[in-house]
Design an enzyme around this catalytic site. Structure first.
Site, mmCIF file in Angstrom:
data_model
loop_
_atom_site.group_PDB
_atom_site.id
_atom_site.type_symbol
_atom_site.label_atom_id
_atom_site.label_comp_id
_atom_site.label_asym_id
_atom_site.label_seq_id
_atom_site.Cartn_x
_atom_site.Cartn_y
_atom_site.Cartn_z
ATOM 1 N N PRO A 182 0.825 -1.227 0.000
ATOM 2 C CA PRO A 182 0.000 0.000 0.000
ATOM 3 C C PRO A 182 0.851 1.267 0.000
ATOM 4 C CG PRO A 182 -0.698 -1.525 1.739
ATOM 5 C CD PRO A 182 0.599 -2.032 1.211
ATOM 6 N N GLU B 299 1.934 -8.034 8.560
ATOM 7 C CA GLU B 299 1.954 -6.559 8.568
ATOM 8 C C GLU B 299 3.005 -6.009 7.608
ATOM 9 O OE1 GLU B 299 -0.750 -5.596 10.172
ATOM 10 O OE2 GLU B 299 -0.767 -7.738 10.642
ATOM 11 N N ARG C 50 -1.769 -8.328 -20.870
ATOM 12 C CA ARG C 50 -2.685 -7.789 -21.884
ATOM 13 C C ARG C 50 -1.973 -6.859 -22.872
ATOM 14 N NH1 ARG C 50 -8.001 -7.862 -21.323
ATOM 15 N NH2 ARG C 50 -8.208 -5.805 -22.255
ATOM 16 N N ASP D 84 -8.699 -0.414 -25.743
ATOM 17 C CA ASP D 84 -9.068 -0.360 -24.332
ATOM 18 C C ASP D 84 -9.317 1.069 -23.874
ATOM 19 O OD1 ASP D 84 -8.992 -3.028 -23.861
ATOM 20 O OD2 ASP D 84 -7.286 -2.989 -22.485
HETATM 21 C C1 4G0 Z 1 2.870 -4.883 2.658
HETATM 22 C C2 4G0 Z 1 -0.641 -4.467 -1.524
HETATM 23 C C3 4G0 Z 1 2.071 -5.831 2.039
HETATM 24 C C4 4G0 Z 1 2.391 -4.130 3.714
HETATM 25 C C5 4G0 Z 1 -0.464 -5.446 -0.566
HETATM 26 C C6 4G0 Z 1 0.297 -5.309 3.557
HETATM 27 C C7 4G0 Z 1 -2.655 -3.806 -0.457
HETATM 28 C C8 4G0 Z 1 -1.739 -3.632 -1.475
HETATM 29 C C9 4G0 Z 1 0.782 -6.046 2.517
HETATM 30 C C10 4G0 Z 1 1.087 -4.338 4.177
HETATM 31 C C11 4G0 Z 1 -1.404 -5.547 0.446
HETATM 32 C C12 4G0 Z 1 -1.945 -2.564 -2.501
HETATM 33 C C13 4G0 Z 1 1.310 -2.420 5.714
HETATM 34 C C14 4G0 Z 1 -0.701 -3.847 5.797
HETATM 35 C C15 4G0 Z 1 -0.090 -7.056 1.849
HETATM 36 N N1 4G0 Z 1 -2.490 -4.743 0.473
HETATM 37 N N2 4G0 Z 1 -2.768 -1.554 -2.222
HETATM 38 N N3 4G0 Z 1 -1.319 -6.462 1.457
HETATM 39 N N4 4G0 Z 1 0.579 -3.543 5.219
HETATM 40 O O1 4G0 Z 1 -1.348 -2.639 -3.561
#
Ligand code: 4G0
Length: 263
Positions: free
Chosen positions: A95, A122, A160, A175
Site C-alpha cells: 500500500p 503486517e 494484456r 481499451d
Molecule cells: C505490505 C498491496 C504488504 C504491507 C499489498 C500489507 C494492499 C496492497 C501487505 C502491508 C497488500 C496494494 C502495511 C498492511 C499485503 N495490500 N494496495 N497487502 N501492510 O497494492
C-alpha cells in the site's frame, strides 16, 4: 523472447489463477510469458520453517523475516540472469507503493522480466526492502490480506499489453484509458431485451455515425463519472469535433431533466 515473471510468495498455488485461466492462461500456454514461483518457506533454516516473527518495538501482528525472503530473491535473480536478463528488477506490492495506472503498466511490460515480492502479515523487515527492492507498487488505496492478489492484478494488466496476447493486435489500443476516456456502452442480441432497445445508430450499419456516437458516449460518461480524467484529456487537447459531441451530450442531459419535470 518471453516475459519472465518470478514471484516470491508463501502461496504459489494462487498464481494458477493467471497461468491456467482465461486470456492470461492462453498467453502463458503460447509462451508469451513464463511464471516461476519461489516459496520463502522452502528457504527457512529452522525445523519449524518459520517465515515471520513479532515486530521490534512491539505492536500487533507479525513481520516477515528477511533471510528466507533474501534467499528466495537471490534464487529468482540468478534464474533471470540465466534466462539472459542482465539486471533483474524487484517490485514489492504494498500500500506504500507508487499507484499503478495504465502508463506504469505499459512501461513495465516493456521490461524483459520482473521479480514480484508478495508480503503477508503486517509487511516485511525493512532491511530486506532496502537491500533488494527496486520499486514499490500499489494497486490502490486499500489493504488486502497479502500481496498475491495485487501481483496478479499487475501481471494480468501487463500480459494484456504483450504482443500476441489479445486475438486482434489492435485490441489493447481499443481499451479504455489508452484514449484517456472511459469506455462506451456495449450491446448484443436481442435488439429488444425486457422492453429495452439497442440504440438505433448501432443497427444502422453507418460506421462513421457509430464511431461518432461511441466517441460521444465515451466523452459524456467521462464528463459524468470522471471529471478528473476529462480535465486531463482537455488539457492534452481535444478536437473541435470532440468539443461539439460533448456539448451535444450535455444538452441532451439537460433536455432529459426538463422532460422529468413534466406532470
Ligand atoms: C505490505 C498491496 C504488504 C504491507 C499489498 C500489507 C494492499 C496492497 C501487505 C502491508 C497488500 C496494494 C502495511 C498492511 C499485503 N495490500 N494496495 N497487502 N501492510 O497494492
Amino acid at each position: 523472447m518471453s516475459f519472465e515473471f518470478d514471484v516470491i510468495t508463501l502461496f504459489p498455488e494462487m498464481f494458477h489463477a493467471v497461468t491456467q485461466h482465461g486470456v492470461t492462461g492462453k498467453a502463458n500456454n503460447h509462451s508469451i510469458f513464463q511464471l516461476t514461483t519461489w516459496n520463502p518457506r522452502e528457504f527457512t533454516k529452522n525445523k519449524h520453517r518459520t517465515v515471520d516473527d513479532s515486530p521490534y518495538g512491539g505492536g500487533p501482528g507479525m513481520v516477515m523475516l528477511a533471510q528466507p525472503l533474501e534467499d528466495a530473491i537471490v534464487s529468482a535473480k540468478n534464474r533471470q540472469i540465466g534466462a539472459g536478463i542482465s539486471a533483474p528488477q524487484v517490485a514489492y506490492l504494498s500500500p506504500q507503493g507508487q499507484q499503478l495506472d495504465h502508463n506504469l503498466v505499459v512501461q513495465l511490460s516493456k521490461l524483459p522480466g520482473l521479480i514480484l515480492l508478495c508480503g503477508r502479515y503486517e509487511g516485511i523487515d525493512e532491511r530486506l526492502i532496502t537491500r533488494h527492492v527496486d520499486m514499490e507498487i500499489s494497486i490502490g488505496d486499500y489493504v488486502i490480506s497479502g500481496g498475491e492478489l495485487a501481483a496478479m492484478v499487475l501481471i494480468d494488466s501487463m500480459v494484456r499489453q504483450m504482443p500476441g496476447t489479445l486475438g486482434d493486435p489492435d485490441s489493447a489500443d481499443q481499451d479504455s484509458f489508452v484514449s484517456g476516456l472511459l469506455d462506451f456502452p456495449h450491446y448484443t442480441r436481442p435488439t429488444v431485451y425486457q422492453e429495452c432497445k439497442v440504440p438505433e445508430v448501432l443497427l444502422s450499419g453507418h460506421h462513421a455515425n457509430i464511431n461518432r456516437w461511441r466517441l460521444q458516449q465515451s466523452l459524456g460518461r467521462t464528463w459524468q463519472r470522471r471529471p478528473d480524467l476529462l480535465a486531463l484529456k482537455i488539457a492534452q487537447g481535444i478536437s473541435k469535433e470532440e468539443e461539439k459531441l460533448l456539448e451535444e451530450f450535455k444538452q441532451s442531459c439537460t433536455a432529459g431533466l426538463k422532460l422529468g419535470t413534466r406532470k
